[in-house]
Scaffold this motif. Structure first.
Motif, PDB file in Angstrom:
ATOM      1  N   UNK A  78       0.828  -1.205   0.000  1.00 17.18           N
ATOM      2  CA  UNK A  78       0.000   0.000   0.000  1.00 17.18           C
ATOM      3  C   UNK A  78       0.865   1.259   0.000  1.00 17.18           C
ATOM      4  N   UNK A  79       2.068   1.187   0.595  1.00 15.42           N
ATOM      5  CA  UNK A  79       2.958   2.338   0.561  1.00 15.42           C
ATOM      6  C   UNK A  79       3.431   2.669  -0.842  1.00 15.42           C
ATOM      7  N   UNK A  80       3.699   1.651  -1.642  1.00 13.17           N
ATOM      8  CA  UNK A  80       4.092   1.909  -3.028  1.00 13.17           C
ATOM      9  C   UNK A  80       2.947   2.552  -3.804  1.00 13.17           C
TER      10      UNK A  80
ATOM     11  N   UNK B  50      -5.852  -2.694  -7.649  1.00 14.70           N
ATOM     12  CA  UNK B  50      -4.613  -3.072  -6.981  1.00 14.70           C
ATOM     13  C   UNK B  50      -4.763  -3.166  -5.469  1.00 14.70           C
ATOM     14  N   UNK B  51      -5.892  -2.753  -4.921  1.00 10.85           N
ATOM     15  CA  UNK B  51      -6.109  -2.821  -3.475  1.00 10.85           C
ATOM     16  C   UNK B  51      -7.572  -3.159  -3.208  1.00 10.85           C
TER      17      UNK B  51
ATOM     18  N   UNK C 256      -7.387  -7.532   3.404  1.00 15.81           N
ATOM     19  CA  UNK C 256      -6.183  -7.582   2.577  1.00 15.81           C
ATOM     20  C   UNK C 256      -6.457  -7.012   1.193  1.00 15.81           C
ATOM     21  N   UNK C 257      -5.465  -6.344   0.576  1.00 13.55           N
ATOM     22  CA  UNK C 257      -5.621  -5.902  -0.808  1.00 13.55           C
ATOM     23  C   UNK C 257      -5.816  -7.096  -1.745  1.00 13.55           C
ATOM     24  N   UNK C 258      -6.369  -6.821  -2.914  1.00 19.33           N
ATOM     25  CA  UNK C 258      -6.711  -7.895  -3.857  1.00 19.33           C
ATOM     26  C   UNK C 258      -5.512  -8.764  -4.230  1.00 19.33           C
ATOM     27  N   UNK C 259      -4.314  -8.213  -4.505  1.00 18.67           N
ATOM     28  CA  UNK C 259      -3.194  -9.095  -4.867  1.00 18.67           C
ATOM     29  C   UNK C 259      -2.667  -9.937  -3.700  1.00 18.67           C
TER      30      UNK C 259
ATOM     31  N   UNK D 239      -4.758 -14.572   3.486  1.00 17.49           N
ATOM     32  CA  UNK D 239      -5.861 -14.467   4.439  1.00 17.49           C
ATOM     33  C   UNK D 239      -5.964 -15.731   5.293  1.00 17.49           C
ATOM     34  N   UNK D 240      -6.343 -15.552   6.547  1.00 18.73           N
ATOM     35  CA  UNK D 240      -6.604 -16.674   7.453  1.00 18.73           C
ATOM     36  C   UNK D 240      -8.023 -16.630   8.004  1.00 18.73           C
ATOM     37  N   UNK D 241      -8.879 -15.782   7.388  1.00 16.83           N
ATOM     38  CA  UNK D 241     -10.282 -15.662   7.792  1.00 16.83           C
ATOM     39  C   UNK D 241     -11.117 -15.472   6.532  1.00 16.83           C
TER      40      UNK D 241
END
Length: 537
Positions: free
Chosen positions: A37-39, A70-71, A224-227, A232-234
């Motif tokens: 996300x910083x990029x 992208x997110x 989480x962002x799409x990429x 994910x653990x949920x």
């Protein structure tokens, strides 16, 4: 003099706590998500700076639409809003820089136009002391004029200069020895500052935030962002951290908002020096009408004078008379920014505790703004004085005091700072000094600040008219209330002896002045008769 006013309370709340006992997988996911996300935030900031003054709502929507695949739509909204705020802050800083340069150019131009060695007046500085200094300042004037022209050109073109991660940390890369960092430590700090893990709240959504969600029992989950959904653990592409968080400060207020699904914004960040993760929760609070000035001053006021190393405070009653002893609350403004902030916070906490024990509902402080006082050209060779006023955290002190006083029900009154130190020392320092108490200039300034907040003049007494300078006129006092009749009249004479053992008006012959053989009394002018000698002799 600007009129005194009651400062408004805070418009938002921010609380922070630590993410303890993070699992190694949790830290790995936070680093990956923050870097990704910083990029995106860096790319979006570059696009916003490129648009400049031609930016519009349509271009904002285009940027958000490009970031969504992208997110996510919510991450894209948070990134674009943070970018817009950062660009607006850079514009405000650019305007302040231009104003400082203009003030420096005006001062240099005025002093260079005067003959060398000419003394200044009370309102304007004089010429420079030597030809050598005049020549050096003339060269500096050309440098400032070039900087001012470049800054004005950038502002007219809508060009701003922003460094994601901070300019200070970027410059430290070239001076690692002075910064006390190794190359690896610098890289870790630089990457941590450029990460983006912040999400705005949404009222009506579950727990007030769909992107970074914290339940009332302290469970933290991240969308989480799409990429990166494979991490994910949920369900629904979310990652739940193994740790639980609790907010010690305002925890009940935060829990009430979360339970009612009211908007709460969150930010996750890493302290690279301590290698600790923190979460900051923030939300807006409704504005509360400020207390009227007369109601705030009903029980007196406590004047506070801010200095480089302490706060000087003195309590004043409703008529402007200093009561009790002065108090000083010390702090140390050396070290890191966190240490300085903690020192200011602790000093204000001690001050507010003392105010509550006194039963006063108002604090009077100076409405300080050293924007025009920090310039190098105004004070010339007074380097220590410039460092002194530059080190005073005036803005942070105002923000901290208004926020902390609002929670305790204490009003903060801002007064004009003109001549408070000078007039306080002139009229109050000597009268308030005794054999057991040494009154400093700062203590006297606190009395002057409190009297100005109450609407009283700083002068202790009003001098008699010039035509009457004898004892016949007597002194006039302004220590009574503003609506008291005869406030400007002479003080009434209290009958009785003027001794330390017997107070005025309490002697045996206090009501009969003729019984006291004093100069000028009627008993002295009565006829004198000698008694006849006794017959027993």
């Amino acid at each position: 003099m600007a009129p005194s006013f009651v400062a408004s309370g805070p418009s938002g709340v921010a609380i922070r706590t630590r993410l303890k006992y993070l699992a190694p997988d949790d830290e790995k996911v936070l680093r990956v998500v923050g870097a990704h996300l910083g990029s995106l935030a860096s790319v979006d900031l570059k696009a916003r700076c490129r648009d400049g003054l031609s930016h519009s709502g349509g271009s904002w929507a285009v940027r958000k639409r490009e970031l969504t695949p992208l997110s996510s739509s919510r991450w894209a909204g948070s990134i674009t809003k943070a970018t817009h705020d950062q660009w607006a802050l850079a514009r405000r800083c650019q305007l302040t820089h231009i104003q400082n340069l203009e003030a420096g150019v005006r001062t240099l131009t005025h002093r260079l136009s005067l003959p060398v060695g000419q003394k200044g007046t009370k309102g304007a500085p004089g010429g420079y002391r030597s030809r050598r200094e005049w020549h050096a300042k003339s060269r500096r004037l050309r440098v400032l004029e070039d900087r001012l022209a470049a800054a004005r050109a950038d502002r007219e073109a809508g060009l701003v200069h922003v460094v994601r991660g901070g300019k200070r940390l970027a410059r430290a890369r070239h001076h690692l020895d002075q910064a006390g960092l190794t190359e690896g430590e610098w890289h870790r700090a630089w990457e941590a500052e450029r990460w983006f893990l912040a999400a705005d709240g949404e009222s009506g959504k579950r727990y007030g935030n769909e992107t970074i969600r914290i339940s009332p029992d302290g469970e933290v989950s991240i969308k989480l962002p799409a990429p990166l959904t494979h991490l994910a653990n949920a369900p629904h592409g979310r990652y739940v951290l193994a740790c639980r968080v609790t907010f010690a400060h305002r925890g009940t207020e935060w829990a009430d908002r979360v339970a009612a699904n009211r908007a709460v914004a969150y930010r996750l960040h890493l302290d690279a020096d301590r290698d600790r993760w923190y979460v900051t929760a923030s939300w807006q609070i409704p504005s509360i009408p400020t207390l009227p000035l007369d109601a705030a001053l009903a029980h007196g006021v406590i004047g506070v004078d801010m200095n480089a190393d302490h706060l000087a405070a003195w309590r004043l009653d409703a008529h402007g008379n200093p009561t009790g002893a002065p108090r000083r609350f010390f702090y140390d403004l050396s070290g890191t920014a966190e240490h300085r902030d903690a020192q200011v916070r602790h000093a204000l906490t001690r001050l507010l505790h003392w105010v509550r024990t006194c039963g006063v509902k108002a604090i009077a402080v100076e409405d300080l703004d050293f924007t025009a006082e920090k310039t190098r050209e105004k004070h010339g060779h007074k380097k220590r004085f410039r460092q002194l006023i530059s080190g005073m955290p005036t803005g942070k002190l105002r923000a901290r005091l208004s926020s902390m006083a609002d929670q305790t029900g204490i009003a903060v009154i801002a007064v004009d700072p003109a001549y408070t130190s000078r007039w306080g020392a002139q009229h109050w320092q000597k009268p308030l000094t005794s054999t057991t108490r040494r009154t400093t200039r700062h203590d006297a300034a606190a009395v002057a600040i409190g009297r100005r907040a109450q609407g009283h003049p700083i002068r202790r007494r009003t001098a008699p008219p010039p035509a009457h300078r004898s004892d016949e006129q007597g002194h006039r006092t302004v220590q009574a209330g503003r609506r008291v009749s005869g406030r400007e009249g002479t003080r009434p004479r209290v009958p009785g002896p003027r001794t330390r053992s017997v107070h005025a008006g309490r002697g045996a012959n206090a009501g009969n002045q003729n019984a006291q053989h004093r100069s000028g009394r009627s008993a002295e002018h009565e006829s004198w008769l000698q008694d006849s000698p006794p017959l027993s002799l």
